[in-house]
Scaffold this motif. Structure first.
Motif, PDB file in Angstrom:
ATOM      1  N   GLU A 178      35.320  57.175  26.753  1.00  0.00           N
ATOM      2  CA  GLU A 178      35.447  56.854  28.166  1.00  0.00           C
ATOM      3  C   GLU A 178      35.445  58.109  29.024  1.00  0.00           C
ATOM      4  O   GLU A 178      35.089  58.053  30.195  1.00  0.00           O
ATOM      5  N   MET A 188      38.857  52.848  36.317  1.00  0.00           N
ATOM      6  CA  MET A 188      39.355  52.871  34.945  1.00  0.00           C
ATOM      7  C   MET A 188      40.839  52.567  34.863  1.00  0.00           C
ATOM      8  O   MET A 188      41.294  51.914  33.916  1.00  0.00           O
ATOM      9  N   SER A 227      45.220  48.700  37.938  1.00  0.00           N
ATOM     10  CA  SER A 227      45.865  47.616  37.196  1.00  0.00           C
ATOM     11  C   SER A 227      45.563  46.248  37.786  1.00  0.00           C
ATOM     12  O   SER A 227      45.583  45.253  37.072  1.00  0.00           O
ATOM     13  N   LEU A 271      46.621  44.135  28.526  1.00  0.00           N
ATOM     14  CA  LEU A 271      46.182  45.071  29.555  1.00  0.00           C
ATOM     15  C   LEU A 271      46.463  44.517  30.944  1.00  0.00           C
ATOM     16  O   LEU A 271      46.603  43.294  31.116  1.00  0.00           O
ATOM     17  N   GLU A 310      42.958  44.012  35.951  1.00  0.00           N
ATOM     18  CA  GLU A 310      41.664  44.645  36.220  1.00  0.00           C
ATOM     19  C   GLU A 310      41.072  45.240  34.947  1.00  0.00           C
ATOM     20  O   GLU A 310      39.878  45.089  34.680  1.00  0.00           O
ATOM     21  N   GLN A 311      41.910  45.914  34.151  1.00  0.00           N
ATOM     22  CA  GLN A 311      41.421  46.494  32.907  1.00  0.00           C
ATOM     23  C   GLN A 311      41.037  45.407  31.904  1.00  0.00           C
ATOM     24  O   GLN A 311      40.086  45.551  31.135  1.00  0.00           O
ATOM     25  N   LYS A 315      37.555  44.119  32.725  1.00  0.00           N
ATOM     26  CA  LYS A 315      36.488  45.046  32.327  1.00  0.00           C
ATOM     27  C   LYS A 315      36.275  45.026  30.817  1.00  0.00           C
ATOM     28  O   LYS A 315      35.139  45.038  30.342  1.00  0.00           O
ATOM     29  N   LYS A 316      37.378  44.999  30.076  1.00  0.00           N
ATOM     30  CA  LYS A 316      37.247  44.941  28.628  1.00  0.00           C
ATOM     31  C   LYS A 316      36.553  43.662  28.180  1.00  0.00           C
ATOM     32  O   LYS A 316      35.709  43.658  27.272  1.00  0.00           O
TER      33      LYS A 316
END
Length: 576
Positions: free
Chosen positions: A63, A271, A274, A353, A356-357, A360-361
């Motif tokens: 990343e 990245m 939250s 997580l 937001e994370q 994305k994951k």
């Protein structure tokens, strides 16, 4: 200027000079070789340096290379690798061309010089032999002259002596004449040797040695020319790689220019964001309000009073059942998120997580699953083409030999699609949306949720069921069908039977868990969407068609249609 004319007497000096010249050529060749080794070592060290700082696959630092500065560093490593390649080219050219040619020229010139030096040495030895003959004849002539003079004086002495006999005088005269004759003979030999030596000496200094010196001069000039040519090639090798080296340096410059601090800062936000809202003020909870309330005037005892206070306190802090516990949990996590201990437990749905994370994951996982599905579909298309070739040309292969591969691909594709559906459901939950189940046939919306007896016994009521985030809600009618489409009727009639080819685990969304080898009743055949409705004992649900094979019915019963009397359907080829 010619060495033969100017250096007629410097044979030894020219021998030493030409030897030094060849030693210098060898020294220059050794210098070129060591320079090539240095270039090769430099290139190897650059390669090792690039390899050391090159990111490893599936590393935790992947990343980091999303940032423009990290990508610029990767570009620098790539250009440096190309630069190391050019240093390897320089080393190979210097060692394989320049040094090799210099070594060949040195060996050839050494052989020529050796032959010419031998020729000059031989001419010198011949001249020295002629001079020794001349000296020998000269000494003999000198000796004979002295002997003739001595005998002449002895004869003259006896001739003037009155006491000497005639015989003695005659003998002395004869001896004197003999010596005189020997003197004349020696004189002739000496004159001949001198004439021959002079001719040899003239030939030596005007013909033989100038020729040898001229050849040595040619060898020396060729040696000097090879040194100059080697230096020129040495420089040309470096010059040929300069354009590519310049491109490598230009690439590094472009990578530096591509660094964007603003985009990197925005990427940090993407990245690490939250998705929680900023925590609000912590409210004050005044537990003193319940002190003394609901206390009996008569006071039935401290035990009863304590019971009443405890009940009153419990009622005062009881959670409103109308509030969605997931909303309360989300707000609680948002309020205390900076102070909460980060969970190290990995969950497949990425629920460990922040929102937001997690989103994305899940998006990354979905893209990866889609790529795998496309790969499997491409393999299936290739197998279909191969099967067509086998059908048209049976000598090339048996089409039936591909059935096992078709079944394997069908199983894998269905497994991936189910996994894709699961991830899309999690993504919809992460986005705060209601899963539309657009990837599954609409008839799967008629799901009859079987109540879990363990949960029912441990919940607040007989109709409690588990919510998506693991909490439990006390909603009435949780054991009733959700969005029921009147498809799971108790009086559904079986239209055939089938056997389970592969085990399938239910996703709790209207599907049915089956085990390989079980025989099921077919309530509804596949409508082209890849799902078949089946029944096992009293349980009903949908199972992927590719996991089943239809069992043909006995035609003597007369109740089955022509479709049911066919052989086992190769569903893995149809519903991929």
């Amino acid at each position: 200027m010619s060495w033969g004319c100017e250096l007629w007497d410097q044979f030894d000096g020219l021998e030493k000079h030409t030897h030094w010249g060849l030693e210098f050529l060898d020294r220059f060749a050794k210098f070129v070789k060591e320079r090539a080794e240095i270039e090769a070592g430099y290139a190897k060290q650059l390669r090792n340096l690039v390899k050391k700082f090159q990111p490893k696959r599936n590393s935790k630092d992947e990343e980091e290379y999303k940032f423009s500065s990290s990508r610029a560093f990767l570009a620098v490593l790539s250009e440096l690798s190309d630069y190391a390649g050019q240093r390897e080219v320089v080393a190979e050219c210097i060692l394989g061309v320049v040094e090799a040619e210099l070594s060949q020229h040195s060996q050839k010139l050494r052989a020529e010089r050796k032959a010419y030096i031998h020729e000059g040495r031989k001419a010198q030895q011949h001249l020295e032999a002629c001079f020794k003959c001349l000296e020998s004849s000269k000494k003999r002539f000198e000796r004979d002259c002295k002997e003739a003079d001595r005998t002449l004086q002895c004869f003259q002495k006896l001739d003037h002596d009155i006491n000497a006999t005639k015989a003695d005088v005659e003998k002395a005269n004869n001896h004197q004449l003999l010596r005189k004759a020997q003197m004349q003979e020696s004189k002739g030999d000496y004159a001949g040797e001198m004439q021959r030596f002079n001719q040899e000496q003239k030939s030596h200094y005007y013909t033989l040695m100038p020729s040898v010196f001229q050849k040595l001069q040619v060898v020396e000039e060729r040696r000097i020319g090879h040194v100059g040519e080697g230096i020129k090639q040495f420089a040309d090798v470096e010059r040929r790689v300069l354009p590519i080296v310049g491109k490598c340096l230009d690439g590094m410059t472009r990578a530096a220019d591509a660094i964007n601090s603003g985009n990197d800062s925005q990427l940090v936000v993407e990245m690490l964001k939250s998705g929680f809202e900023c925590p609000t003020d912590v409210p004050f909870e005044d537990y003193s309000e319940v002190v003394g309330k609901d206390w009996s005037d008569g006071g039935s005892g401290s035990g009863n009073g304590a019971t009443l206070r405890s009940g009153t306190l419990s009622q005062s802090i009881r959670v409103d059942p109308r509030i969605d516990p997931r909303t309360t949990l989300s707000r609680s996590r948002s309020r205390f998120w900076p102070f909460m201990k980060k969970s190290k437990t990995f969950c497949e749905d990425q629920s460990h997580l922040p929102p937001e994370q997690r989103r994305k994951k899940l998006l990354q996982s979905i893209e990866e699953i889609k790529r795998h599905i496309q790969k499997e579909v491409d393999q299936k298309d290739a197998l279909i083409k191969m099967k067509d070739v086998y059908i048209k040309n049976p000598q090339m292969g048996d089409p039936a030999s591909l059935e096992a591969k078709f079944a394997e691909l069908g199983f894998e594709i269905d497994k991936l699609r189910l996994n894709l559906q699961k991830h899309e459901t999690w993504l919809a939950e992460a986005n705060g949306q209601v899963q539309g189940k657009s990837e599954i046939p609409r008839r799967l919306s008629g799901i009859y949720v079987q109540p879990n007896p363990d949960i029912s016994r441990g919940s607040n009521g007989p109709h409690a069921h588990e919510s998506p985030d693991g909490s439990y809600t006390d909603e009435a009618g949780a054991d009733t069908p959700l969005d029921f489409d009147d498809e799971f009727d108790d009086d559904s009639q079986a239209v055939g039977t089938c056997r389970v080819v592969y085990s399938f685990d239910s996703l709790d969304d209207g599907t049915l868990t089956v085990v390989e080898g079980h025989v099921l009743e077919v309530l509804e055949k596949d409508r082209g969407d890849g799902w078949t409705r089946v029944r096992r004992d009293s349980s009903e649900g949908y199972v992927p068609t590719s996991y089943l094979e239809y069992i043909p019915e006995d035609p003597t019963h007369g109740a089955s249609s022509p479709d049911q009397t066919e052989t086992i359907i190769k569903t893995t080829m149809t519903y991929i």
